[in-house]
Enzyme design. Structure first.
Site, short mmCIF file in Angstrom:
data_model
loop_
_atom_site.label_atom_id
_atom_site.label_comp_id
_atom_site.label_asym_id
_atom_site.label_seq_id
_atom_site.Cartn_x
_atom_site.Cartn_y
_atom_site.Cartn_z
N HIS A 143 6.68 -10.38 114.25
CA HIS A 143 7.76 -9.98 115.16
C HIS A 143 9.14 -10.08 114.50
O HIS A 143 10.12 -9.54 115.02
CB HIS A 143 7.73 -10.86 116.42
CG HIS A 143 8.65 -10.41 117.50
ND1 HIS A 143 8.43 -9.29 118.28
CD2 HIS A 143 9.83 -10.93 117.94
CE1 HIS A 143 9.41 -9.14 119.14
NE2 HIS A 143 10.28 -10.12 118.97
N HIS A 178 12.31 -1.22 124.32
CA HIS A 178 12.38 -2.29 125.32
C HIS A 178 12.66 -1.69 126.69
O HIS A 178 13.47 -0.79 126.85
CB HIS A 178 13.51 -3.28 124.98
CG HIS A 178 13.12 -4.34 124.01
ND1 HIS A 178 13.67 -4.45 122.74
CD2 HIS A 178 12.21 -5.35 124.11
CE1 HIS A 178 13.14 -5.49 122.12
NE2 HIS A 178 12.25 -6.04 122.92
N ARG A 196 11.05 -6.71 113.83
CA ARG A 196 11.59 -6.12 115.06
C ARG A 196 12.82 -6.89 115.53
O ARG A 196 13.85 -6.32 115.88
CB ARG A 196 10.50 -6.12 116.13
CG ARG A 196 10.88 -5.55 117.48
CD ARG A 196 9.62 -5.48 118.33
NE ARG A 196 9.86 -5.22 119.73
CZ ARG A 196 10.04 -4.01 120.26
NH1 ARG A 196 10.03 -2.95 119.47
NH2 ARG A 196 10.22 -3.85 121.55
N TYR A 200 18.31 -11.55 121.62
CA TYR A 200 18.74 -11.45 120.23
C TYR A 200 20.22 -11.09 120.12
O TYR A 200 20.87 -11.43 119.13
CB TYR A 200 17.89 -10.40 119.51
CG TYR A 200 16.42 -10.76 119.54
CD1 TYR A 200 15.90 -11.72 118.68
CD2 TYR A 200 15.56 -10.17 120.46
CE1 TYR A 200 14.57 -12.08 118.74
CE2 TYR A 200 14.22 -10.52 120.51
CZ TYR A 200 13.74 -11.47 119.65
OH TYR A 200 12.42 -11.83 119.72
N ARG A 248 6.69 -3.15 116.78
CA ARG A 248 5.81 -4.29 116.98
C ARG A 248 4.72 -4.19 115.92
O ARG A 248 4.40 -3.10 115.44
CB ARG A 248 5.18 -4.26 118.37
CG ARG A 248 6.17 -4.38 119.52
CD ARG A 248 5.44 -4.30 120.85
NE ARG A 248 6.36 -4.48 121.97
CZ ARG A 248 7.02 -3.50 122.57
NH1 ARG A 248 6.84 -2.24 122.16
NH2 ARG A 248 7.82 -3.74 123.59
N LYS A 306 2.80 -2.10 123.90
CA LYS A 306 2.72 -3.20 124.86
C LYS A 306 3.32 -2.81 126.20
O LYS A 306 2.81 -3.20 127.25
CB LYS A 306 3.47 -4.41 124.28
CG LYS A 306 3.44 -5.65 125.15
CD LYS A 306 4.19 -6.77 124.47
CE LYS A 306 4.21 -8.02 125.34
NZ LYS A 306 4.97 -9.13 124.68
#
Length: 312
Positions: free
Chosen positions: A264, A290, A267, A299, A153, A180
């Site tokens: 972003h 994640h 990533r 994705y 990120r 995050k």
């Protein structure tokens, strides 16, 4: 005569130590974001404490003008502004919930996604990056290649420090101290391997930037003055990462293409490229950090659709 308790917070006293820890419960960026949301609410007729009707009217006023996700974030900020001061949150009221449900049904909740930058895109960007002055060229090349290879990120990229690097024979490990999805700061290690080609190797690019910039400690990625002579002691901001990505894409592919990318995109590009070469979803998540399969599938699914189409 009755008193409305919702307008009077309880007079509970806490020790200075407790107050310090509660203030540290949120990151500085989260606090700033919530404060901005509450300011917008107040400048448009809201107040703290507020009634459910007032919050519902605010939502209705900006439905269609602000993204659904933005309104949802504003609700969280308004809720926290009340609970932090001991007030009952109007956000939990049925009127507010129903208003938000109606807005979601009317305007949808599709999230605008940044265009993924895959390996071929990066190779094109390297050509344009190399045309800059030496220091900025070295920094931007290292930032783009490392951002992609580590699936970082933008907030993670700018908090990386020299002290977070552990060299290995086949690459480097980088310590992400906080992210995050890791607000408690448990940290995780991300391995970035040496590339077969030295020209597109993120590890070699990082070494080159650190050598040219004379960085021996502190933040990895820093601003460089317009004369390309002085390197700041402070880290770049997350917004700076987005600007570097946009600028590189703009020079390579044009202004319209630059509008579709963000910090972003690096990533997202890693996840897309990894899915294209058949990497297991669990391995992808191990690199990206994640926590949710659904986020990765955003994705992976387009890649799967293209693969299915190629069979027809």
């Amino acid at each position: 005569m009755t008193t409305n308790n919702s307008t009077k917070p309880p007079k509970t006293k806490h020790s200075k130590l407790v107050n310090n820890y509660t203030l540290d419960a949120q990151s500085a960026s989260t606090k700033r974001s919530y404060a901005q949301d509450v300011r917008h609410f107040k400048t448009n007729g809201g107040k703290i404490p507020s009634s459910p009707a007032m919050v519902a009217e605010y939502l209705a006023q900006f439905a269609g003008l602000l993204a659904v996700a933005t309104l949802a974030h504003r609700l969280i900020a308004i809720h926290r502004a009340h609970t932090d001061k001991g007030f009952e949150s109007p956000v939990k009221d049925r009127l507010v919930k129903r208003t938000m449900q109606g807005i979601r049904r009317t305007f949808g909740v599709a999230q605008k996604r940044a265009r993924a930058l895959v390996k071929d895109d990066l190779l094109e960007l390297m050509v344009m990056v190399a045309m800059q002055k030496p220091l900025k060229a070295a920094r931007d090349k290292a930032l783009l290649l490392l951002g992609f290879a580590g699936a970082f990120r933008r907030s993670e990229l700018v908090t990386l420090r020299i002290e977070d690097i552990t060299p290995h024979a086949h690459g480097i490990e980088l310590l992400i101290r906080r992210s995050k999805t890791d607000q408690e700061g448990e940290g995780r290690m991300v391995f970035v391997p040496l590339a077969k080609s030295e020209e597109r190797c993120p590890v070699k690019a990082l070494d080159r930037w650190l050598e040219l910039a004379g960085i021996g400690e502190g933040p990895l990625f820093r601003s460089v003055n317009r004369h390309d002579k002085v390197v700041s002691s402070k880290a770049l901001t997350p917004q700076s990462v987005a600007l570097i990505v946009k600028s590189s894409v703009g020079k390579s592919k044009g202004a319209d293409a630059a509008k579709l990318v963000s910090g972003h995109s690096l990533r997202a590009g890693f996840v897309t490229e990894a899915a294209m070469v058949g990497m297991q979803t669990s391995a992808i998540m191990g690199q990206t950090g994640h926590k949710s399969l659904e986020m990765v599938y955003r994705y992976v699914r387009p890649v799967q659709k293209r693969q299915i189409q190629s069979l027809l």
